[in-house]
Design a protein around this motif. Sequence first.
Motif, PDB file in Angstrom:
ATOM      1  N   ARG A 323       3.628 -19.789   9.613  1.00 42.49           N
ATOM      2  CA  ARG A 323       2.439 -19.998  10.433  1.00 42.49           C
ATOM      3  C   ARG A 323       2.802 -20.531  11.815  1.00 42.49           C
ATOM      4  N   PHE A 324       3.766 -21.443  11.859  1.00 42.67           N
ATOM      5  CA  PHE A 324       4.146 -22.023  13.142  1.00 42.67           C
ATOM      6  C   PHE A 324       4.806 -20.979  14.032  1.00 42.67           C
ATOM      7  N   LEU A 325       5.710 -20.183  13.474  1.00 41.25           N
ATOM      8  CA  LEU A 325       6.409 -19.202  14.294  1.00 41.25           C
ATOM      9  C   LEU A 325       5.447 -18.140  14.822  1.00 41.25           C
ATOM     10  N   LYS A 396       3.144 -29.777  24.121  1.00 47.06           N
ATOM     11  CA  LYS A 396       2.191 -30.692  23.489  1.00 47.06           C
ATOM     12  C   LYS A 396       1.357 -29.958  22.449  1.00 47.06           C
ATOM     13  N   ILE A 397       0.965 -28.742  22.779  1.00 46.82           N
ATOM     14  CA  ILE A 397       0.210 -27.921  21.824  1.00 46.82           C
ATOM     15  C   ILE A 397       1.056 -27.645  20.586  1.00 46.82           C
ATOM     16  N   CYS A 398       2.344 -27.386  20.786  1.00 47.39           N
ATOM     17  CA  CYS A 398       3.241 -27.091  19.660  1.00 47.39           C
ATOM     18  C   CYS A 398       3.438 -28.312  18.775  1.00 47.39           C
ATOM     19  N   CYS A 402       2.568 -28.543  14.886  1.00 46.32           N
ATOM     20  CA  CYS A 402       3.556 -29.006  13.925  1.00 46.32           C
ATOM     21  C   CYS A 402       2.943 -30.042  12.986  1.00 46.32           C
ATOM     22  N   MET A 403       2.240 -31.004  13.549  1.00 44.54           N
ATOM     23  CA  MET A 403       1.654 -32.064  12.734  1.00 44.54           C
ATOM     24  C   MET A 403       0.510 -31.538  11.867  1.00 44.54           C
ATOM     25  N   THR A 420      -0.246 -43.623  17.281  1.00 41.04           N
ATOM     26  CA  THR A 420      -1.092 -42.897  16.333  1.00 41.04           C
ATOM     27  C   THR A 420      -0.330 -41.747  15.695  1.00 41.04           C
ATOM     28  N   ARG A 421       0.400 -40.998  16.518  1.00 37.02           N
ATOM     29  CA  ARG A 421       1.174 -39.875  15.979  1.00 37.02           C
ATOM     30  C   ARG A 421       2.317 -40.360  15.092  1.00 37.02           C
TER      31      ARG A 421
END
Length: 455
Positions: A323-325, A396-398, A402-403, A420-421
């Motif tokens: 999904r990430f790729l 930042k979007i990536c 990821c999270m 927070t992250r």
Amino acid sequence: MNENQRGSLYRLIQSGVQGEVFLPDDARSSDFGGVVRRTPSVVVKPQHEGDVFHCFSVARETGATVSFRGAGHSCHGQTLSDGGILIESLADSAEFRFIDDEQVEVSSKTRWHHLESGLNEQGRSVPVVTDYLDLSVGGTLSVGGYGINSIARGAQVDHVTKLRLLLPDGTARWCSENEHGDLFRFSLAGLGQMGFIDKVVTKTIPHDRFTRLYQYSYGNIVEFLDSLAWMQEWSGPWPSHFCALIGYGGIFSEFGFEHNDRREAEARLNTEVSTDLPAPRFKGVHQDYRLALHRSLAGYINKDEDVYRVWADYAFDYSSFRRFLLFVAALRFKGAFGNFLDRIYILACRRPETPTPFPLEICGALPPPIKFGVGLYNTVPQGDRRALNQVTRAMKICLDKCMELQGRPYLYGWHELDATRMQKLYGPDYDRFLELKRQHDPNNIIESPWQAYAT
């Protein structure tokens, strides 16, 4: 810190250090990424542990901070010092000794290239090496350490049995899983926040000089992703190495099997890696492949000096990796990275069946059997702030994606993390990290690479 304070700090350090002490140059104000700039007041190349302890003592006395740097290959300022004392630990010699038939004690300032070459001369090898070998032992162990052999043997930290830690209070401790276990687990892959890693004891393996090599190409990302599904249920012999690359006009993967005999490697060259893979575009037997890969990658890494390197890596289980790729591919197609994302590099990791838990390590919390690492390597011309802003917005979007997918970032890279992250990523382990930090460094002598949440 003003000029008088810097001069006073320099003199205090110089009075008790036998190694080199000097004022910073431009190279010490930046790291491999080239984006973040911070300038230390003084740089120290320690000769022995007393030099490190003297730096800690002066820091306690003056309120200065201490930072650690090996080869400086962080991408978001993690190895920089903002007005403090920068301890630079990197040597051009192989400082190691065998303590039994399989384990060596090695100085953290040794480059992996020198360790691997020295071991090879004695018929041994490091179980896992990074592709680029001019990094320091202490540097990569402070983040985890991955390479093409991680598909067979996990991370570099998985093979460390002991480490000698120099603590800010002036004491030294040998740490292992069973002795000062929390210090051991949070020092490895912990970005040097517990103390200065002076020496480590790590396992070695027999040196197999020959690699049976298979290279593949793919028409699209879905075809490539489908070709890796077999790893989820595989019960046959595992390859010794794996990597993949998306870039330079194509999608490619590579598998290798190590042998100590050329004739044996050649005799098995027609053996299939997996029936799920296409016909290889190349297969052959290569000698001393690790060192050849290092030389090839060194050319890529060192070819550009006037660039920003906005590099980051992430790790996932197979489903989230897919999904990430695909998500990154869609971002790239839409132009989110401009034309600056020139390489997407992929590794696979299989950790030991009963791994030591390293709480901040990239693959530690992900479920078995196998994890996939995705490296996004953006190269931006220095001075092009518009392009840099575009790329950092995309990254930042990536990180958010990821999270969302329950992945983890590799902490050397370009990640704008906050409290927070960090809490979401590491949960109770983050709380324990902060507790240990307060316990062993109550004066915050060791400068945090994560200033936004170093509380």
